[in-house]
Structure formats: structure tokens, C-alpha cells
Design a protein around this motif. Structure first.
Motif: not given
Length: 426
Positions: A268, A292, A295, A310-311, A321-323
């Protein structure tokens, strides 16, 4: 925890580009932990006591070696070297190291990179944690199974059309004294920028890549059942983790204790920006941290399919979560300070979300607001107060998250709450 340590640092000698810095040290540490549930909990068999301890002896050494200084495009170039030897009475001995390079191009720009290894011995709760029961949603792979899984279910005497998808199963969680250490390799690369034209501003951007072998993990019940019936011989250790009712054939109890099974790969980007300035005569500071996640690949154990988290919001490990980000704005005087903070958690999907309940299949982004203030009566006495989650935001609803109906590891469960604190330095 009881710790004895000795440390020494300084400069060994002067090199053309600067002083050769060093640090050495040794530490002996003993940790002991326990938890004694009340008699009602013990009598009902809901939880066992925890009791255990371990000790470790460590030595380390570090060097900071300046290579170049005051050259064109090289204000300072240095290498950092470090090594640590750790000897645990529970996990054995391991040596880890670090190699880093820092390049100050000029007064405004620095580039840096580090490659290192890591060693994490299991902690007391992972080793000696007592068993307690939780009702967790579990998918039985034998339901309407086909192919290899169906054949293996039938060979084990389990029909393939008898259970309802997503039963809630009593699952035992706790410690495992047979756990071994995790090992990891880490690589980071980053930039630090402090522009001369914007005094008080600094920004860093760092890329990280981490791979963990023999990761300590609790494989969730659905995956344990699937792995067992995919390969009952190769995955025999997962076939010993559950029982079935002799008549209904439904899974009656699962044992979900941690094991050294997983391989984790994480990468990230971290961003930090900070700006110190004066506004309306008040000293101010704004800070932003953003991550961010690129992976997060998890392999339950070697040879099994890799899952990219991820996600996703997982059953028992929280949200990937990605963010994510945190923002704070502070104003300060010699007498008082105040801070307003934002905590942002990006959107994610429930790994067990069902089309039958689309409302709880995914969660949008969530932002929490906090405020705090401090008053400095003198050099010794400080009074502080604050309110967390000032807008009383509820935790989002999720379809499959055990009894809580939300992700208890990620979201704020308590709602709006305040605190006061007095600090006095003697």
C-alpha cells in the motif's frame, strides 16, 4: 511485564561525511497474563480461565554510516544497518536485520528506502487463551455440493442436500500453546518534501510491501469446512476441528483456534501532510494521514487459493477497505489548545453478504468526528475534555456479522461519549 535493559549510543569515530553513529543494547523481559472469568461464566462453560507466561532475552546493534555529504545533488547520503537476536523460551531463537538508505538531495527533498526482516513470537492470549464460545455464521460446503466436494462429503457419510446455507454455529475460540513464531520481510520506499516556498509544510509518501510467512491466523468456520472436504487427507488438520450431529448431520460445534497456517502479502501507500501556520494570531496545525491499501493477499496455508481481501469486510478480522484517513486541525496558545478530528473508513463489501438482504451486503464510507480541548493552568497542571463521535453515528448494519450485526473490529460501537481528564506532574 518485567524488563531489565541496558542501552548505549553515540559516535564511534568521525568520517569524511560525518560521524559514525552506533547503538547497542540488551534486554531481558518476562511477561505474564491471566484472566479469571466469574463463577457463572465458568459454570456454564462459556469461557475458560487464561493463565500463562514467557520470557525472552535479546541483544541488538545498529550503525548509521555517512557515505557522502555536501556534494552536488547530495546534501547527505547515509546507510543504516541493524541486527537483533531474540531468544524466547516458548518460540526459540531468531535473528532479524535491517538495511536502509537515506539520501538528502537538498534541504527540501529526501529519498529513503528500507529492507528488513521481522520475527513475532505468539503472545500470551494466542498461546494460553482459554476457550470461549461464539455463535458465528458458517456455510456448510456439503449443501448441494458437486464434484470432488460432493464425493468427499458422501464418503464421510454426509448427505449433500440437508442443511440451510449460513447456519449459526457455536464456535470455540481461544489459544493454542503449539503456535510457532511468524516471520516477515518488509520493503519500504519513500519521499519526504519540505518546500522552502511554504514554510511550515511537510509531506511524506511511502510505499510499503510486507510478506508474512507462518502467519498466526484463525481460519473461519466456512473455510475450515471447505478445506476439509476439498482435500480430507492434505487438509486433515481442518477435519479435526468440528463435529456433526449423528442424525441431522449438521455441524454442531467448531474449534477455531489460531494456527500457523497463513501467508500474508500486503502492499500500500501511506501519505502524510502537515502544515503549521498562524491564523488570526493563533498557532495552527493541520495534519492529514491517508492509507491506500493496494493488495492484501491471504493464503490460508501454502498450496491453497489466494484470497485478496482488499475492499472486503471479513468474518473475524475486520475491514480491509481500500481507503482510510485521519484529519486533525488544532489551534494553540500558551494557555489552551483545541483540536477537531475526522476519522474516515472507506466503503467495503461483506464477504458473506447475501442477495436476500442487499441492505447489509455492503457498507458505504463512514466518517467520525471528535473534538477535544486542553487548558494549561501552569507547568504542572493540565485539564482536558473532549467528545468522541460528536454526531452519534451508529455502526453500519451487516448481514453476516455474528450476533452484533456489524463489524465490531472496525466501527464505533459506543456512540457519542465524553471525557474529562486532569494531569498533574510531580
Amino acid at each position: 511485564m518485567r524488563t531489565w535493559s541496558v542501552n548505549m549510543n553515540g559516535y564511534l569515530l568521525e568520517l569524511p561525511a560525518g560521524g559514525l553513529g552506533f547503538a547497542v543494547g540488551a534486554e531481558s523481559r518476562t511477561e505474564k497474563g491471566w484472566r479469571d472469568p466469574d463463577s457463572t461464566v465458568l459454570r456454564n462453560g462459556l469461557e475458560d480461565p487464561i493463565s500463562g507466561s514467557y520470557s525472552v532475552n535479546e541483544i541488538f546493534g545498529e550503525l548509521s554510516v555517512p557515505l557522502l555529504a555536501d556534494k552536488q545533488f547530495v546534501k547527505q547520503l547515509s546507510v543504516e544497518l541493524a541486527a537483533r537476536y531474540s531468544d524466547y523460551n516458548t518460540a526459540g531463537a531468531e535473528t532479524t536485520y535491517k538495511m536502509g538508505l537515506s539520501w538528502n538531495v537538498n534541504d527540501e527533498l529526501m529519498l529513503r528506502t528500507v529492507h528488513s526482516t521481522a520475527f513475532r513470537a505468539p503472545v500470551i492470549t494466542e498461546l494460553f487463551g482459554g476457550t470461549n464460545g461464539e455463535n458465528l455464521r458458517t456455510i456448510d460446503p456439503c449443501e448441494n455440493a458437486t464434484g470432488t466436494i460432493a464425493a468427499n462429503c458422501l464418503a464421510a457419510g454426509v448427505p449433500v442436500n440437508f442443511v440451510q446455507d449460513g447456519n449459526t454455529i457455536l464456535t470455540s475460540v481461544g489459544g493454542n500453546p503449539k503456535l510457532e513464531p511468524e516471520t516477515a520481510t518488509t520493503t519500504t520506499m519513500g519521499i519526504v518534501w519540505q518546500p522552502a516556498f511554504l514554510e511550515g509544510f511537510s509531506a511524506t509518501v511511502d510505499y510499503f510491501n510486507i510478506e508474512i510467512d507462518d502467519s498466526i491466523t484463525s481460519v473461519n468456520g466456512s473455510d475450515m469446512l471447505r478445506l476439509c472436504y476439498e482435500d480430507p487427507i492434505g487438509n486433515a488438520k481442518f477435519c479435526d476441528t468440528f463435529d456433526r450431529h449423528p442424525v441431522t448431520h449438521q455441524v454442531s460445534e467448531l474449534n477455531q483456534r489460531p494456527v500457523n497456517a497463513a501467508v500474508e502479502k500486503v502492499s500500500g501507500v501511506d501519505l502524510n501532510a502537515m502544515y503549521k501556520f498562524t491564523l488570526f494570531g493563533l498557532s495552527s496545525r493541520a495534519s492529514l494521514d491517508v492509507t491506500r491499501l493496494l493488495t492484501h493477499e491471504s493464503t490460508p496455508f501454502r498450496g491453497q487459493p489466494t484470497i485478496d481481501k482488499v475492499g472486503d469486510i471479513t468474518e473475524d478480522q475486520g475491514s480491509y477497505t481500500e481507503w482510510r484517513s485521519n484529519f486533525s486541525y488544532s489551534v494553540m496558545t500558551d494557555v489552551w489548545s483545541a483540536t477537531y478530528s475526522l476519522r474516515y473508513i472507506g466503503s467495503a463489501d461483506d464477504v458473506n453478504g447475501s442477495d436476500l438482504d442487499p441492505l447489509g451486503k455492503s457498507v458505504g464510507s463512514v466518517t467520525y468526528s471528535d473534538v477535544s480541548a486542553s487548558w494549561y493552568f501552569n507547568d504542572d497542571l493540565t485539564f482536558s475534555a473532549g467528545v468522541d463521535n460528536i454526531f452519534d453515528k451508529n455502526a453500519p448494519y451487516l448481514t453476516s456479522w455474528n450476533d452484533a450485526n456489524t463489524d465490531v473490529m472496525t466501527y464505533d460501537l459506543l456512540g457519542r461519549r465524553g471525557y474529562v481528564r486532569a494531569t498533574y506532574k510531580f
